[in-house]
Design a protein around this motif. Structure first.
Motif, short mmCIF file in Angstrom:
data_model
loop_
_atom_site.label_atom_id
_atom_site.label_comp_id
_atom_site.label_asym_id
_atom_site.label_seq_id
_atom_site.Cartn_x
_atom_site.Cartn_y
_atom_site.Cartn_z
N ILE A 85 49.43 22.13 54.34
CA ILE A 85 48.99 21.48 55.58
C ILE A 85 49.73 22.05 56.79
CG2 ILE A 85 48.35 19.37 54.37
CD1 ILE A 85 50.81 18.05 55.72
N LEU A 86 51.00 22.42 56.61
CA LEU A 86 51.74 22.99 57.73
C LEU A 86 51.23 24.39 58.07
CD1 LEU A 86 55.41 21.81 57.09
CD2 LEU A 86 53.70 20.86 58.66
N GLU A 87 50.86 25.13 57.06
CA GLU A 87 50.27 26.45 57.32
C GLU A 87 48.94 26.30 58.06
OE1 GLU A 87 48.80 30.47 54.91
OE2 GLU A 87 49.53 28.73 53.80
N TYR A 88 48.14 25.33 57.65
CA TYR A 88 46.84 25.11 58.27
C TYR A 88 46.98 24.62 59.71
CZ TYR A 88 42.12 23.19 58.91
OH TYR A 88 40.86 22.89 59.40
N SER A 89 48.00 23.80 59.97
CA SER A 89 48.18 23.21 61.30
C SER A 89 49.05 24.06 62.22
CB SER A 89 48.81 21.83 61.18
OG SER A 89 50.16 21.91 60.73
N GLY A 90 49.51 25.20 61.72
CA GLY A 90 50.39 26.02 62.53
C GLY A 90 51.77 25.41 62.70
#
Length: 271
Positions: free
Chosen positions: A143-148
């Protein structure tokens, strides 16, 4: 029946919006026209739009903008109220959930209560910096990769529409769990998963990681409920009862549940 790629209000399940002790205990009902709430369908003698008219977190539960991924049906060897008692208290998070306790902060929370509903908002634990569970670590990383790198709004929200429908918020996922009592010692739990359309279609790593983390905590919850059921059965066979005191504020959700049941059954709290 609708396919799993459709919008949330096109899924094949209808939650029963019944009374305590109502015969509307099944997941579907052919005799009552369904009601729609935020993209979810409910069938039963009550209107969820009325029961949740003062529920302040409705914007966080916009199922109509999510798509149905799948549903699982779990047969549980314990009373349905045992499940809700665990769902509605926070002491067990640190004791029984090594992964979840690094995700949510059980000391940073907010309760909300209505006539037929409650919610608990849990904050994020230490910016999600540390994790001991591979499943939760993968969920965090995806999720952190997806949300930047942007942290989610909440750690989670656990809400309930009495008597048996749980609405759960997780980053990039909404869940509905519907409990169907089968006997004093058995319960069916129908769990439905919904994701934003883009995530469900193109970000499968988030879907898979979330479901693995969710399943991990679900197994741990089932262990607690099974032990609780065994203990209560042993007391019952011995002709004993041991309720103990409530501990506020961690158990305020349980107090609200018990008061609601007593009110519906025409009883009064005695302890």
């Amino acid at each position: 029946m609708f396919g799993s790629r459709g919008p949330a209000n096109s899924n094949p399940f209808q939650r029963a919006s019944g009374e305590l002790g109502s015969e509307q205990s099944g997941v579907t009902s052919k005799s009552v026209a369904p009601s729609s709430l935020n993209g979810l369908l409910f069938a039963g003698p009550r209107d969820p739009n009325i029961d949740l008219r003062d529920f302040p977190l409705a914007p966080d539960y916009e199922y109509g903008s999510y798509v149905f991924e799948k549903a699982i049906v779990e047969e549980c060897p314990f009373n349905w109220k045992a499940f809700l008692e665990i769902y509605l208290e926070l002491y067990h998070v640190e004791a029984m959930h090594p992964g979840l306790q690094k995700w949510v902060d059980p000391d940073n929370y907010e309760w909300g209560f209505g006539d037929r509903w409650s919610y608990q908002i849990l904050g994020i634990k230490d910016g999600l910096k540390s994790q001991v569970s591979p499943n939760y670590q993968r969920y965090r990383d995806t999720i952190l990769e997806y949300s930047g790198g942007e942290l989610p709004k909440y750690g989670t929200i656990w809400s309930i529409l009495y008597p048996n429908v749980m609405l759960e918020w997780y980053p990039y996922c909404l869940v509905v769990s519907t409990l169907i009592p089968r006997s004093p010692e058995s319960t069916t739990n129908v769990v439905e998963f919904y994701y934003p359309e883009e995530v469900q279609a193109f970000e499968r790593q988030i879907v898979d990681a979330h479901q693995a983390a969710y399943a991990e905590s679900a197994v741990e919850d089932a262990q607690i409920c099974t032990r609780l059921q065994r203990g209560r059965r042993a007391l019952w066979l011995a002709g004993e009862d041991d309720v103990g005191p409530y501990h506020t504020p961690h158990e305020d959700g349980m107090i609200h549940l018990h008061d609601w049941i007593r009110r519906e059954m025409g009883q009064r709290r005695t302890a």
